[in-house]
Design a protein around this motif. Sequence first.
Motif, PDB file in Angstrom:
ATOM      1  N   SER A  35       0.844  -1.193   0.000  1.00  0.00           N
ATOM      2  CA  SER A  35       0.000   0.000   0.000  1.00  0.00           C
ATOM      3  C   SER A  35       0.879   1.242   0.000  1.00  0.00           C
ATOM      4  CB  SER A  35      -0.895   0.032   1.244  1.00  0.00           C
ATOM      5  OG  SER A  35      -1.748  -1.079   1.259  1.00  0.00           O
ATOM      6  N   PHE A  36       2.057   1.110   0.650  1.00  0.00           N
ATOM      7  CA  PHE A  36       3.010   2.206   0.758  1.00  0.00           C
ATOM      8  C   PHE A  36       4.394   1.712   0.367  1.00  0.00           C
ATOM      9  CE2 PHE A  36      -0.238   3.076   3.910  1.00  0.00           C
ATOM     10  CZ  PHE A  36      -0.524   4.418   3.692  1.00  0.00           C
ATOM     11  N   ILE A  37       5.160   2.580  -0.264  1.00  0.00           N
ATOM     12  CA  ILE A  37       6.574   2.314  -0.535  1.00  0.00           C
ATOM     13  C   ILE A  37       7.353   3.483   0.056  1.00  0.00           C
ATOM     14  CG2 ILE A  37       8.374   2.149  -2.303  1.00  0.00           C
ATOM     15  CD1 ILE A  37       6.270   0.841  -4.123  1.00  0.00           C
ATOM     16  N   PHE A  38       8.281   3.172   0.950  1.00  0.00           N
ATOM     17  CA  PHE A  38       9.166   4.181   1.503  1.00  0.00           C
ATOM     18  C   PHE A  38      10.500   4.026   0.782  1.00  0.00           C
ATOM     19  CE2 PHE A  38       5.957   3.423   4.662  1.00  0.00           C
ATOM     20  CZ  PHE A  38       5.617   4.712   5.052  1.00  0.00           C
ATOM     21  N   ILE A  67      11.284   1.969  -9.622  1.00  0.00           N
ATOM     22  CA  ILE A  67      10.136   1.894  -8.717  1.00  0.00           C
ATOM     23  C   ILE A  67       8.905   2.498  -9.377  1.00  0.00           C
ATOM     24  CG2 ILE A  67       9.163   2.829  -6.574  1.00  0.00           C
ATOM     25  CD1 ILE A  67      11.977   2.524  -5.349  1.00  0.00           C
ATOM     26  N   LEU A  68       9.054   3.685  -9.954  1.00  0.00           N
ATOM     27  CA  LEU A  68       7.912   4.370 -10.573  1.00  0.00           C
ATOM     28  C   LEU A  68       7.335   3.563 -11.729  1.00  0.00           C
ATOM     29  CD1 LEU A  68       9.353   8.002 -10.504  1.00  0.00           C
ATOM     30  CD2 LEU A  68       7.562   7.054  -9.011  1.00  0.00           C
ATOM     31  N   GLU A  69       8.188   3.011 -12.559  1.00  0.00           N
ATOM     32  CA  GLU A  69       7.727   2.202 -13.693  1.00  0.00           C
ATOM     33  C   GLU A  69       7.023   0.935 -13.212  1.00  0.00           C
ATOM     34  OE1 GLU A  69       7.759   2.281 -17.326  1.00  0.00           O
ATOM     35  OE2 GLU A  69       7.688   4.374 -16.672  1.00  0.00           O
ATOM     36  N   ALA A  70       7.565   0.311 -12.174  1.00  0.00           N
ATOM     37  CA  ALA A  70       6.946  -0.907 -11.636  1.00  0.00           C
ATOM     38  C   ALA A  70       5.556  -0.591 -11.092  1.00  0.00           C
ATOM     39  CB  ALA A  70       7.814  -1.514 -10.539  1.00  0.00           C
ATOM     40  N   VAL A  71       5.435   0.477 -10.333  1.00  0.00           N
ATOM     41  CA  VAL A  71       4.140   0.847  -9.771  1.00  0.00           C
ATOM     42  C   VAL A  71       3.166   1.224 -10.884  1.00  0.00           C
ATOM     43  CG1 VAL A  71       2.942   2.553  -8.323  1.00  0.00           C
ATOM     44  CG2 VAL A  71       5.082   1.513  -7.528  1.00  0.00           C
ATOM     45  N   LYS A  72       3.642   1.976 -11.856  1.00  0.00           N
ATOM     46  CA  LYS A  72       2.795   2.392 -12.980  1.00  0.00           C
ATOM     47  C   LYS A  72       2.233   1.188 -13.732  1.00  0.00           C
ATOM     48  CE  LYS A  72       4.198   3.628 -17.099  1.00  0.00           C
ATOM     49  NZ  LYS A  72       4.856   4.258 -18.223  1.00  0.00           N
ATOM     50  N   SER A  73       3.012   0.117 -13.823  1.00  0.00           N
ATOM     51  CA  SER A  73       2.594  -1.046 -14.612  1.00  0.00           C
ATOM     52  C   SER A  73       1.553  -1.919 -13.908  1.00  0.00           C
ATOM     53  CB  SER A  73       3.816  -1.900 -14.965  1.00  0.00           C
ATOM     54  OG  SER A  73       4.291  -2.587 -13.816  1.00  0.00           O
ATOM     55  N   LEU A  74       1.356  -1.722 -12.619  1.00  0.00           N
ATOM     56  CA  LEU A  74       0.419  -2.556 -11.865  1.00  0.00           C
ATOM     57  C   LEU A  74      -1.011  -2.047 -12.000  1.00  0.00           C
ATOM     58  CD1 LEU A  74       2.405  -3.005  -8.547  1.00  0.00           C
ATOM     59  CD2 LEU A  74       2.113  -4.674 -10.375  1.00  0.00           C
ATOM     60  N   PRO A  75      -1.981  -2.957 -12.084  1.00  0.00           N
ATOM     61  CA  PRO A  75      -3.379  -2.534 -12.137  1.00  0.00           C
ATOM     62  C   PRO A  75      -3.767  -1.669 -10.922  1.00  0.00           C
ATOM     63  CG  PRO A  75      -3.204  -4.877 -12.612  1.00  0.00           C
ATOM     64  CD  PRO A  75      -1.842  -4.403 -12.194  1.00  0.00           C
ATOM     65  N   ALA A  76      -3.215  -1.999  -9.760  1.00  0.00           N
ATOM     66  CA  ALA A  76      -3.522  -1.244  -8.539  1.00  0.00           C
ATOM     67  C   ALA A  76      -2.488  -0.148  -8.273  1.00  0.00           C
ATOM     68  CB  ALA A  76      -3.595  -2.194  -7.345  1.00  0.00           C
ATOM     69  N   GLY A  77      -1.622   0.114  -9.241  1.00  0.00           N
ATOM     70  CA  GLY A  77      -0.538   1.064  -9.048  1.00  0.00           C
ATOM     71  C   GLY A  77      -0.985   2.442  -8.621  1.00  0.00           C
ATOM     72  N   SER A  78      -2.127   2.879  -9.104  1.00  0.00           N
ATOM     73  CA  SER A  78      -2.588   4.229  -8.765  1.00  0.00           C
ATOM     74  C   SER A  78      -2.994   4.345  -7.303  1.00  0.00           C
ATOM     75  CB  SER A  78      -3.750   4.624  -9.667  1.00  0.00           C
ATOM     76  OG  SER A  78      -4.852   3.766  -9.437  1.00  0.00           O
ATOM     77  N   HIS A  79      -3.113   3.207  -6.594  1.00  0.00           N
ATOM     78  CA  HIS A  79      -3.496   3.232  -5.184  1.00  0.00           C
ATOM     79  C   HIS A  79      -2.284   3.125  -4.243  1.00  0.00           C
ATOM     80  CE1 HIS A  79      -7.638   3.090  -6.360  1.00  0.00           C
ATOM     81  NE2 HIS A  79      -7.398   2.014  -7.080  1.00  0.00           N
ATOM     82  N   ILE A  80      -1.113   2.839  -4.799  1.00  0.00           N
ATOM     83  CA  ILE A  80       0.097   2.716  -3.980  1.00  0.00           C
ATOM     84  C   ILE A  80       0.651   4.111  -3.716  1.00  0.00           C
ATOM     85  CG2 ILE A  80       2.458   1.822  -3.876  1.00  0.00           C
ATOM     86  CD1 ILE A  80       1.535  -0.452  -5.740  1.00  0.00           C
ATOM     87  N   ARG A  81       0.946   4.398  -2.470  1.00  0.00           N
ATOM     88  CA  ARG A  81       1.524   5.695  -2.091  1.00  0.00           C
ATOM     89  C   ARG A  81       3.039   5.528  -1.947  1.00  0.00           C
ATOM     90  NH1 ARG A  81      -2.515   9.045  -1.332  1.00  0.00           N
ATOM     91  NH2 ARG A  81      -4.546   8.255  -0.691  1.00  0.00           N
ATOM     92  N   ILE A  82       3.771   6.443  -2.565  1.00  0.00           N
ATOM     93  CA  ILE A  82       5.233   6.370  -2.568  1.00  0.00           C
ATOM     94  C   ILE A  82       5.796   7.574  -1.828  1.00  0.00           C
ATOM     95  CG2 ILE A  82       7.320   6.324  -3.997  1.00  0.00           C
ATOM     96  CD1 ILE A  82       5.442   5.259  -6.290  1.00  0.00           C
ATOM     97  N   PHE A  83       6.605   7.295  -0.797  1.00  0.00           N
ATOM     98  CA  PHE A  83       7.368   8.357  -0.143  1.00  0.00           C
ATOM     99  C   PHE A  83       8.785   8.278  -0.669  1.00  0.00           C
ATOM    100  CE2 PHE A  83      10.379   9.954   2.926  1.00  0.00           C
ATOM    101  CZ  PHE A  83       9.886  11.235   3.111  1.00  0.00           C
ATOM    102  N   ASN A  84       9.239   9.365  -1.272  1.00  0.00           N
ATOM    103  CA  ASN A  84      10.569   9.443  -1.853  1.00  0.00           C
ATOM    104  C   ASN A  84      11.467  10.269  -0.920  1.00  0.00           C
ATOM    105  OD1 ASN A  84      12.628   9.444  -3.871  1.00  0.00           O
ATOM    106  ND2 ASN A  84      11.986  11.499  -4.453  1.00  0.00           N
ATOM    107  N   ALA A  85      12.553   9.685  -0.478  1.00  0.00           N
ATOM    108  CA  ALA A  85      13.476  10.399   0.402  1.00  0.00           C
ATOM    109  C   ALA A  85      14.321  11.364  -0.413  1.00  0.00           C
ATOM    110  CB  ALA A  85      14.370   9.421   1.161  1.00  0.00           C
ATOM    111  N   GLY A  86      14.044  12.639  -0.255  1.00  0.00           N
ATOM    112  CA  GLY A  86      14.810  13.675  -0.926  1.00  0.00           C
ATOM    113  C   GLY A  86      15.957  14.140  -0.052  1.00  0.00           C
ATOM    114  N   SER A  87      16.609  15.220  -0.474  1.00  0.00           N
ATOM    115  CA  SER A  87      17.776  15.710   0.255  1.00  0.00           C
ATOM    116  C   SER A  87      17.890  17.224   0.138  1.00  0.00           C
ATOM    117  CB  SER A  87      19.039  15.070  -0.310  1.00  0.00           C
ATOM    118  OG  SER A  87      20.190  15.680   0.234  1.00  0.00           O
ATOM    119  N   SER A  88      18.381  17.829   1.200  1.00  0.00           N
ATOM    120  CA  SER A  88      18.639  19.273   1.182  1.00  0.00           C
ATOM    121  C   SER A  88      19.743  19.631   0.199  1.00  0.00           C
ATOM    122  CB  SER A  88      19.033  19.743   2.575  1.00  0.00           C
ATOM    123  OG  SER A  88      20.233  19.119   2.990  1.00  0.00           O
ATOM    124  N   THR A  89      20.510  18.660  -0.257  1.00  0.00           N
ATOM    125  CA  THR A  89      21.597  18.955  -1.194  1.00  0.00           C
ATOM    126  C   THR A  89      21.074  19.458  -2.537  1.00  0.00           C
ATOM    127  OG1 THR A  89      21.726  16.678  -1.949  1.00  0.00           O
ATOM    128  CG2 THR A  89      23.194  17.310  -0.142  1.00  0.00           C
TER     129      THR A  89
END
Length: 189
Positions: A35-38, A67-89
């Motif tokens: 349901s979530f990807i961290f 990760i984005l392509e894998a989620v996009k390809s799934l029938p339920a992909g639009s329901h998966i929430r992805i948290f992407n760890a960004g950086s102050s850099t």
Amino acid sequence: WGNLGGLLNGSVTLHKGDITDASFVRQTIESVAPSFIFHLAAQSLNGVSTNSPYLTMQVNVQGTLNILEAVKSLPAGSHIRIFNAGSSTVYGKTADEWEGPIPEHAPLQPVTPYGVSKAAQEMLGQQYYHAHKLHVVTGRFFQQVASGGPETLAIQDFAMQIAMIELGVRAEATLSHGNLETLRDMTDV
């Protein structure tokens, strides 16, 4: 895996693999059906990124794209929430010029391959949100602290210096440090 040993108590199943392997990433996400990807996977050291820019881009940008392509390809992909760890850099030069706390709308001016890779990672997340309606959120971390972190990071370096002083290995009881005027958010991961 060593950092997580004893903490999970069977409540989480770990899947070991290579984030740059699109097939592995897709198969793992398909089999887990999260349901979530961290998304915390990264080559995250600025010094390494300067010496190994190709590796940094491959792990950080291609890994995110996998990760984005894998989620996009799934029938339920639009329901998966992805948290992407960004950086102050991603702020780079802006951080040197900005007075006070850096707001989210400040210009992105990365100065290392790592900063560029994290900016690209964010932009990919935005693009997949707009083009494919994927639920992607990026948090821009400043300083992360974790047990087992590399000694090249400030907190780990301070801890190592203190331990050496307490053990009598280091004769001088003073800490070496950089600019102590800098204010930073810290996240314990």
